[in-house]
Design an enzyme around this catalytic site. Structure first.
Site, PDB file in Angstrom:
ATOM      1  N   LYS A 170       0.873  -1.293  -0.016  1.00 52.97           N
ATOM      2  CA  LYS A 170      -0.194  -0.085  -0.044  1.00 52.97           C
ATOM      3  C   LYS A 170       0.977   1.272   0.010  1.00 52.97           C
ATOM      4  O   LYS A 170       1.539   1.620   1.112  1.00 52.97           O
ATOM      5  CB  LYS A 170      -1.045   0.142   1.140  1.00 52.97           C
ATOM      6  CG  LYS A 170      -2.012   1.169   1.147  1.00 52.97           C
ATOM      7  CD  LYS A 170      -2.413   1.736   2.524  1.00 52.97           C
ATOM      8  CE  LYS A 170      -1.588   2.884   2.969  1.00 52.97           C
ATOM      9  NZ  LYS A 170      -1.571   4.173   2.009  1.00 52.97           N
TER      10      LYS A 170
ATOM     11  N   GLY B 150      -4.641   3.362  -1.754  1.00 56.48           N
ATOM     12  CA  GLY B 150      -5.847   3.378  -0.970  1.00 56.48           C
ATOM     13  C   GLY B 150      -5.327   4.344   0.298  1.00 56.48           C
ATOM     14  O   GLY B 150      -4.041   4.431   0.386  1.00 56.48           O
TER      15      GLY B 150
ATOM     16  N   GLY C 202      -4.820   5.175   4.415  1.00 55.42           N
ATOM     17  CA  GLY C 202      -4.338   4.539   5.519  1.00 55.42           C
ATOM     18  C   GLY C 202      -5.724   3.933   6.373  1.00 55.42           C
ATOM     19  O   GLY C 202      -5.687   2.814   6.947  1.00 55.42           O
TER      20      GLY C 202
ATOM     21  N   VAL D 104      -7.490   1.083   3.492  1.00 54.91           N
ATOM     22  CA  VAL D 104      -6.849  -0.029   3.046  1.00 54.91           C
ATOM     23  C   VAL D 104      -5.462  -0.520   4.266  1.00 54.91           C
ATOM     24  O   VAL D 104      -5.546  -1.559   4.424  1.00 54.91           O
ATOM     25  CB  VAL D 104      -6.040   0.527   1.756  1.00 54.91           C
ATOM     26  CG1 VAL D 104      -5.280  -0.840   1.476  1.00 54.91           C
ATOM     27  CG2 VAL D 104      -7.232   0.480   0.754  1.00 54.91           C
ATOM     28  N   GLY D 105      -5.055   0.601   4.899  1.00 56.93           N
ATOM     29  CA  GLY D 105      -3.905   0.299   5.624  1.00 56.93           C
ATOM     30  C   GLY D 105      -4.509  -0.453   7.011  1.00 56.93           C
ATOM     31  O   GLY D 105      -3.806  -1.436   7.423  1.00 56.93           O
TER      32      GLY D 105
ATOM     33  N   GLU E 135       9.273   1.677  11.150  1.00 57.43           N
ATOM     34  CA  GLU E 135      10.484   2.528  10.911  1.00 57.43           C
ATOM     35  C   GLU E 135       9.671   3.880  10.850  1.00 57.43           C
ATOM     36  O   GLU E 135       9.076   4.290   9.824  1.00 57.43           O
ATOM     37  CB  GLU E 135      11.057   2.493   9.739  1.00 57.43           C
ATOM     38  CG  GLU E 135      12.233   3.280   9.338  1.00 57.43           C
ATOM     39  CD  GLU E 135      12.400   4.542   8.857  1.00 57.43           C
ATOM     40  OE1 GLU E 135      12.152   5.588   9.491  1.00 57.43           O
ATOM     41  OE2 GLU E 135      12.367   4.464   7.413  1.00 57.43           O
TER      42      GLU E 135
ATOM     43  N   CYS F  63      13.477  10.851   7.705  1.00 58.59           N
ATOM     44  CA  CYS F  63      13.170  10.605   9.109  1.00 58.59           C
ATOM     45  C   CYS F  63      14.374  10.660   9.795  1.00 58.59           C
ATOM     46  O   CYS F  63      14.519  11.015  11.150  1.00 58.59           O
ATOM     47  CB  CYS F  63      12.403   9.405   9.369  1.00 58.59           C
ATOM     48  SG  CYS F  63      13.187   8.158   8.569  1.00 58.59           S
TER      49      CYS F  63
ATOM     50  N   GLU G 196       9.528  16.612  15.439  1.00 55.27           N
ATOM     51  CA  GLU G 196       9.869  16.389  14.127  1.00 55.27           C
ATOM     52  C   GLU G 196       9.094  17.281  13.310  1.00 55.27           C
ATOM     53  O   GLU G 196       7.994  17.466  13.201  1.00 55.27           O
ATOM     54  CB  GLU G 196       9.508  15.041  13.703  1.00 55.27           C
ATOM     55  CG  GLU G 196      10.221  14.550  12.352  1.00 55.27           C
ATOM     56  CD  GLU G 196       9.767  13.162  11.851  1.00 55.27           C
ATOM     57  OE1 GLU G 196      10.695  12.648  11.504  1.00 55.27           O
ATOM     58  OE2 GLU G 196       8.900  12.518  12.320  1.00 55.27           O
TER      59      GLU G 196
END
Length: 485
Positions: free
Chosen positions: A180, A211, A213, A216-217, A255, A289, A389
């Site tokens: 995905k 899709g 999150g 579909v996620g 991650e 990241c 972040e």
């Protein structure tokens, strides 16, 4: 240059998903616009799958798993080799897609995004060719076996790079996958599905479902026929995936976010330490990241640090990502642009010293998600810009008086993904690296190593990608006692 949009439209890929070896129409009719970050205009619309499509993809992967997992390693390696060759053959097409969908300067897409993505495939192929799936331990055999069906959820900031970092080792291990990709930068993922199919992947071994999150996620994470989920994304997204996966007790590799420190030790050569640190912090427009966005420097050398940092910043050109002279393009999407603006304002409110940049777009750029590369100094560890972040071109310079204080500042974060240390005393470099709480530490800006495992401590996630450890993430360990009796 071949237009990736023209290519995908002509082939009918934008309105289809890739499931069980076929390009098929999704069950639902939802579409989403892909926005070009340099113009803020819609490039195209892509079809989004829903829970029914995710179900079809999982069942296809489940059906393909028994045969694929039993396929000899040399055959799996051969498939990876063909995918690797096709990615390099079409590198210009992939680079152009990245420039369109997430604003990577065309030169950087060609020199970093695509070749580094290809390296993940090469490494997976080469590691597989020599990997001992059975190891003796006395009379016991230690077996490594593929974990099963893997859901792979990838982000928008390094689209093809993160896809190959997951798909390569998962296929090498003998797993089947459902990918995905981010719906914000989907073009390179569709191109990747094309080359996987052309390389001859058996039906069901690789599936792609575009899709959201939330739809579909979440379906993939909770699905009882999915054995593992690997996600690269925000810490918030990682938590949601882990919560959805928990009832099935499935493995979740994450991650996630980072706030990486770059400690410049008192004996460092500042001319060698500061300019590459600024470049590293701003790579990919700060949308990495592990970018070292906290520059931790000796207080008594602060003036010289400022001079070098500003000089390095002066070498950067923000502009049209299709211009070969551009070093930094726009941020990838509107939400990220707004986030960066808010964080720059937070730095000003907290009293950080603005050395360069600031709110708004660079001069001459009235449209597009362009941000001004920004450097703050005299930043304290409790400021928002030192803790949260930002995921944009914002560098915070934090002064210290002792090495102990520098290490404490480096570890004063909920994250622990990457870190850098600069200095001339090798033993001190190693000693400081040992005390930093992060999954990867770079000493004096070494070359990127695709065999070096990558992952986080604390809220930066768990599990590892890249290299042998990245492949083993997709395996179960079985011990067979008496095997050699």
């Amino acid at each position: 240059m071949t237009s990736p949009l023209h290519h995908l439209q002509r082939a009918g890929r934008l309105e289809r998903l890739f499931i069980n070896g076929h390009w098929i129409l999704p069950e639902g009719r939802e579409r989403v616009s892909v926005i070009c970050p340099s113009t803020e205009q819609s490039l195209c619309e892509i079809a989004l799958g829903d829970a029914r499509d995710a179900e079809r993809a999982v069942l296809a992967a489940r059906g393909a798993f028994p045969v694929w997992s039993a396929t000899p390693p040399q055959q799996r390696a051969a498939l990876l080799g063909r995918i690797h060759a096709l990615l390099l053959e079409r590198s210009d097409l992939f680079a152009a897609a990245l420039t369109l969908e997430m604003g990577a300067p065309i030169g950087y897409a060609r020199s970093a995004h695509v070749p580094l993505a290809a390296e993940h495939l090469r490494v997976a192929r080469d590691n597989l060719a020599s990997y001992p799936f059975i190891r003796p331990r006395g009379t016991t055999a230690i077996l490594r076996e593929p974990i099963g069906v893997c859901a792979l959820i990838t982000p928008w900031n390094w689209p093809i790079y993160q896809i190959t970092a997951k798909v390569g080792p998962a296929l090498a291990a003998g797993c089947t996958v459902v990918l995905k990709p981010s719906e914000l930068s989907p073009l390179s993922a569709l191109l990747f599905a094309e080359i996987v199919a052309e390389a001859g992947a058996p039906p069901g071994v690789f599936n792609l479902v575009s899709g959201t999150g939330a739809e579909v996620g979440a379906t993939l994470a909770a699905h009882p026929q999915v054995d593992m989920v690997s996600i690269t994304g925000s810490t918030r997204a990682g938590v949601l995936v882990a919560q959805a996966a928990a009832p099935g007790v499935k493995r979740v590799a994450q991650e996630l976010g980072g706030k990486s420190p770059n400690i410049v030790l008192p004996d460092a050569d500042l001319a060698q330490a500061i300019p590459p640190g600024v470049v590293a912090a701003f790579r990919n427009m700060g949308q990495s990241c592990s970018a070292p966005t906290r520059l931790i420097v000796p207080r008594n050398q602060l003036d010289r640090v400022h001079q070098l940092a500003l000089a390095a910043l002066g070498q950067m050109k923000v502009g049209d990502p299709m211009d070969a002279a551009t070093t930094h393009g726009p941020l990838a999407n509107r939400a990220q642009f707004e986030r960066v603006q808010q964080m720059i304002e937070a730095g000003l409110r907290d009293g950080a010293r603005l050395l360069a940049g600031g709110p708004g777009r660079p001069e001459g750029l009235a449209r597009g998600f362009y941000a001004r590369p920004t450097i703050f100094s005299d930043v304290h560890a409790n400021m928002v810009i030192a803790q949260q972040e930002i995921f944009g071109p914002v560098l915070a310079i934090l002064p210290y008086d002792t090495v102990e204080e520098a290490i404490a500042i480096a570890n004063d974060t909920v994250y622990g993904l990457g870190a850098h240390v600069q200095g001339t005393d090798k033993e001190q470099l190693r000693a400081v690296a040992a005390r930093i709480q992060s999954g990867q530490v770079h000493l004096n800006y070494p070359a990127w190593d695709p065999q070096a495992p990558f992952g986080g401590y604390k809220q930066s996630g768990n599990g590892r990608e890249y290299g042998i450890e990245g492949m083993e993430e997709y395996m179960e360990v079985k011990s067979v006692l008496g095997y050699y009796g």
